[in-house]
Design a protein around this motif. Structure first.
Motif, PDB file in Angstrom:
ATOM      1  N   UNK A  10       0.842  -1.199   0.000  1.00  0.00           N
ATOM      2  CA  UNK A  10       0.000   0.000   0.000  1.00  0.00           C
ATOM      3  C   UNK A  10       0.875   1.246   0.000  1.00  0.00           C
ATOM      4  N   UNK A  11       0.428   2.261  -0.723  1.00  0.00           N
ATOM      5  CA  UNK A  11       1.206   3.496  -0.847  1.00  0.00           C
ATOM      6  C   UNK A  11       1.431   4.143   0.520  1.00  0.00           C
ATOM      7  N   UNK A  12       0.381   4.203   1.333  1.00  0.00           N
ATOM      8  CA  UNK A  12       0.520   4.799   2.661  1.00  0.00           C
ATOM      9  C   UNK A  12       1.488   4.042   3.544  1.00  0.00           C
ATOM     10  N   UNK A  13       1.518   2.724   3.399  1.00  0.00           N
ATOM     11  CA  UNK A  13       2.458   1.899   4.158  1.00  0.00           C
ATOM     12  C   UNK A  13       3.899   2.228   3.772  1.00  0.00           C
ATOM     13  N   UNK A  14       4.124   2.485   2.494  1.00  0.00           N
ATOM     14  CA  UNK A  14       5.473   2.834   2.030  1.00  0.00           C
ATOM     15  C   UNK A  14       5.923   4.150   2.658  1.00  0.00           C
ATOM     16  N   UNK A  26       4.933  12.519  -4.864  1.00  0.00           N
ATOM     17  CA  UNK A  26       4.431  13.836  -5.294  1.00  0.00           C
ATOM     18  C   UNK A  26       4.900  14.152  -6.714  1.00  0.00           C
ATOM     19  N   UNK A  27       6.126  13.754  -7.024  1.00  0.00           N
ATOM     20  CA  UNK A  27       6.672  13.989  -8.370  1.00  0.00           C
ATOM     21  C   UNK A  27       5.797  13.346  -9.431  1.00  0.00           C
ATOM     22  N   UNK A  28       5.292  12.149  -9.141  1.00  0.00           N
ATOM     23  CA  UNK A  28       4.488  11.422 -10.117  1.00  0.00           C
ATOM     24  C   UNK A  28       2.984  11.532  -9.852  1.00  0.00           C
ATOM     25  N   UNK A  29       2.630  12.439  -8.946  1.00  0.00           N
ATOM     26  CA  UNK A  29       1.216  12.704  -8.627  1.00  0.00           C
ATOM     27  C   UNK A  29       0.500  11.440  -8.167  1.00  0.00           C
ATOM     28  N   UNK A  30       1.179  10.698  -7.312  1.00  0.00           N
ATOM     29  CA  UNK A  30       0.598   9.508  -6.709  1.00  0.00           C
ATOM     30  C   UNK A  30       0.090   9.888  -5.319  1.00  0.00           C
ATOM     31  N   UNK A  31      -1.191   9.693  -5.089  1.00  0.00           N
ATOM     32  CA  UNK A  31      -1.832  10.111  -3.851  1.00  0.00           C
ATOM     33  C   UNK A  31      -1.496   9.130  -2.730  1.00  0.00           C
ATOM     34  N   UNK A  32      -0.718   9.616  -1.734  1.00  0.00           N
ATOM     35  CA  UNK A  32      -0.336   8.740  -0.630  1.00  0.00           C
ATOM     36  C   UNK A  32      -1.065   9.069   0.660  1.00  0.00           C
ATOM     37  N   UNK A  33      -1.938  10.076   0.634  1.00  0.00           N
ATOM     38  CA  UNK A  33      -2.678  10.397   1.860  1.00  0.00           C
ATOM     39  C   UNK A  33      -4.110   9.894   1.758  1.00  0.00           C
ATOM     40  N   UNK A  34      -4.947  10.562   0.971  1.00  0.00           N
ATOM     41  CA  UNK A  34      -6.333  10.090   0.822  1.00  0.00           C
ATOM     42  C   UNK A  34      -6.382   8.728   0.134  1.00  0.00           C
ATOM     43  N   UNK A  35      -5.425   8.480  -0.749  1.00  0.00           N
ATOM     44  CA  UNK A  35      -5.373   7.198  -1.454  1.00  0.00           C
ATOM     45  C   UNK A  35      -4.328   6.272  -0.888  1.00  0.00           C
ATOM     46  N   UNK A  36      -4.015   6.442   0.392  1.00  0.00           N
ATOM     47  CA  UNK A  36      -2.930   5.686   1.003  1.00  0.00           C
ATOM     48  C   UNK A  36      -3.148   4.199   1.109  1.00  0.00           C
ATOM     49  N   UNK A  37      -4.420   3.771   1.078  1.00  0.00           N
ATOM     50  CA  UNK A  37      -4.685   2.335   1.180  1.00  0.00           C
ATOM     51  C   UNK A  37      -4.609   1.627  -0.170  1.00  0.00           C
ATOM     52  N   UNK A  38      -4.333   2.379  -1.222  1.00  0.00           N
ATOM     53  CA  UNK A  38      -4.260   1.801  -2.559  1.00  0.00           C
ATOM     54  C   UNK A  38      -2.923   1.087  -2.776  1.00  0.00           C
ATOM     55  N   UNK A  39      -2.953  -0.070  -3.414  1.00  0.00           N
ATOM     56  CA  UNK A  39      -1.721  -0.791  -3.725  1.00  0.00           C
ATOM     57  C   UNK A  39      -0.930  -0.009  -4.781  1.00  0.00           C
ATOM     58  N   UNK A 221      -1.821  12.150   5.793  1.00  0.00           N
ATOM     59  CA  UNK A 221      -1.131  10.855   5.882  1.00  0.00           C
ATOM     60  C   UNK A 221      -1.088  10.368   7.329  1.00  0.00           C
ATOM     61  N   UNK A 222      -0.728  11.253   8.248  1.00  0.00           N
ATOM     62  CA  UNK A 222      -0.642  10.853   9.656  1.00  0.00           C
ATOM     63  C   UNK A 222      -1.988  10.396  10.201  1.00  0.00           C
ATOM     64  N   UNK A 223      -3.056  11.011   9.717  1.00  0.00           N
ATOM     65  CA  UNK A 223      -4.382  10.649  10.208  1.00  0.00           C
ATOM     66  C   UNK A 223      -4.940   9.426   9.470  1.00  0.00           C
ATOM     67  N   UNK A 224      -5.005   9.503   8.140  1.00  0.00           N
ATOM     68  CA  UNK A 224      -5.627   8.428   7.360  1.00  0.00           C
ATOM     69  C   UNK A 224      -4.870   7.110   7.425  1.00  0.00           C
TER      70      UNK A 224
END
Length: 235
Positions: A10-14, A26-39, A221-224
């Motif tokens: 998961x992105x958030x786990x990373x 952020x460079x590649x516009x990959x959402x790691x906060x709201x979309x943090x549970x996404x693989x 990120x810290x919350x979600x």
């Protein structure tokens, strides 16, 4: 090279394990906060990056960090109280100071350059919608939800957990809303890139909007990805 991260991580786990990865995402516009549970394999779809290349960079950089024995803040080890205090004293304080200070500059740029730069009308509107959302959101967290979490930490019960689960879902929805405003701001400003002949105030506004984005990403990120899952998965 040891493989720590995979396409199914998961992105958030990373970001939790390797905070510097946030810059790469952020460079590649990959959402790691709201979309943090996404693989990660799903998160890179339609992005300008190959999964294998990104994984190689992530794993190599993480291994270099381990070899260099760099210290990483392990937020997962923090108590609810300490994590909440950090969020309030760092991220809420930043928003409370920055949002009202930045507002008149956003308005000034619109007033001076709006006739020629039509997108500034939308920038002005999006920023002030985001400002209102965030101000109401932080008040709700501090006055309602965080006290519930601290009460649950001291005296956990099934009834308190159910109340918190409902409140957390609402907060995550609000995070999604703020995230959408930020994404639209980034798109309409061409990744916060001012025109070549932009004045100092114009450039300052774009720089501060990008800094605001970075702080919101870390805040959410810290919350979600850390605080809320611990509550929702409480046994």
């Amino acid at each position: 090279m040891e493989t720590t991260f995979h396409g199914q991580t998961a992105v958030g786990e990373i970001v939790t394990k390797f905070p510097k990865s946030a810059d790469l995402f952020k460079k590649y516009k990959i959402d790691f906060c709201c979309g943090g549970d996404q693989k990660l394999i799903k998160a890179v779809e339609n992005k300008n990056v190959e999964l294998d290349d990104l994984l190689n960079t992530l794993n190599k950089s993480y291994e270099e960090m381990i070899i260099a024995k760099e210290t990483v803040q392990d937020w997962t080890s923090f108590s609810y109280t300490d994590l909440i205090n950090h969020i309030i004293n760092t991220h809420h304080r930043y928003l409370n100071e920055e949002l009202p200070q930045l507002s008149p500059y956003v308005t000034k740029v619109l007033r001076v350059h709006g006739a020629d730069q039509k997108h500034l009308v939308k920038v002005h509107s999006l920023f002030h919608q985001l400002k209102t959302e965030l101000e109401q959101h932080t008040i709700k967290e501090e006055n309602e939800v965080f006290p519930l979490i601290l009460g649950f930490e001291k005296d956990p019960s099934e009834e308190k957990l159910k109340t918190l689960q409902k409140a957390i879902i609402e907060l995550e929805d609000e995070h999604d809303g703020a995230g959408n405003f930020i994404k639209e701001l980034r798109e309409i400003t061409n990744d916060f890139t001012p025109p070549a002949d932009a004045c100092g105030t114009y450039r300052l506004v774009y720089q501060r909007l990008e800094a605001l984005e970075s702080d919101i990403f870390q805040h959410v990120h810290l919350e979600n990805n850390i605080l809320f899952p611990r509550i929702l998965n409480h046994k």
